[in-house]
Design a protein around this motif. Structure first.
Motif: not given
Length: 147
Positions: A115-136
Motif C-alpha cells: 500500500h505504501e508503494r501505491r500511495w507514494t506513486r499515487d496509484e489507485p488501489a486495485p479493484r478485483d470486483g469482490r470488495d463490495g464497493r462496486d456492486g460486484g
C-alpha cells in the motif's frame, strides 16, 4: 584370552558427553562473539512475568492502602504460580506461538509496504470486483482495504 579381557571398557555415554561439551563450547564461542542472545519464548515469557511483577510491586501509591498492596502482591504471586507450570510443561508451544506471531507480522508488513508503494506513486488501489464497493461483491464478506 577371552574377548572381555582384551577390550577396554566402553563408556556408553561418551558420545553424548562429547556432543554436550562441543555444544557448550560452541555456545560459549557465540556468546563471546555476539553477546548474549534472547532465550526461548518460554524464557522470555518468564522474564516478562517477573519484570511486570517487579514493576507492579514497586509502585508505591499513597492512595493504595496496605490491604490493597497486599492484594496486589497476592494477585502477582497467583499469576506467577499459574504461568510457571504451563511454561515448564510446554516450552515448545511458546516457541511455536512466537514463530506464528513473526509470520503474522511479516504478512502485515508486506501488505502495508504494498500500500505504501501505491500511495507514494499515487496509484489507485486495485479493484478485483469482490470488495463490495462496486456492486460486484458476493455474500456478506468484504475485502478489508488498509487505505
Amino acid at each position: 584370552m577371552s574377548d572381555a579381557t582384551e577390550r577396554p571398557a566402553v563408556d556408553a555415554d561418551a558420545w553424548a558427553e562429547a556432543c554436550a561439551e562441543d555444544l557448550e563450547a560452541e555456545r560459549a564461542r557465540r556468546r563471546e562473539r555476539y553477546g548474549t542472545q534472547t532465550g526461548s519464548a518460554a524464557e522470555e515469557l518468564r522474564k516478562l512475568v517477573d519484570a511486570v511483577a517487579e514493576k507492579v510491586s514497586s509502585l508505591q501509591n499513597p492512595l493504595f492502602g496496605a490491604a490493597t498492596q497486599g492484594a496486589v502482591q497476592q494477585l502477582i504471586s497467583q499469576a506467577k504460580s499459574a504461568v510457571e507450570p504451563v511454561i515448564e510443561r510446554n516450552p515448545q508451544v511458546f516457541d511455536h506461538l512466537a514463530a506464528a506471531g513473526n509470520e503474522l507480522l511479516a504478512a502485515y508488513r508486506s501488505a502495508v509496504e504494498g500500500h505504501e508503494r501505491r500511495w507514494t506513486r499515487d496509484e489507485p488501489a486495485p479493484r478485483d470486483g469482490r470488495d463490495g464497493r462496486d456492486g460486484g461483491g458476493e455474500g456478506p464478506s468484504e475485502k478489508i482495504d488498509l487505505d
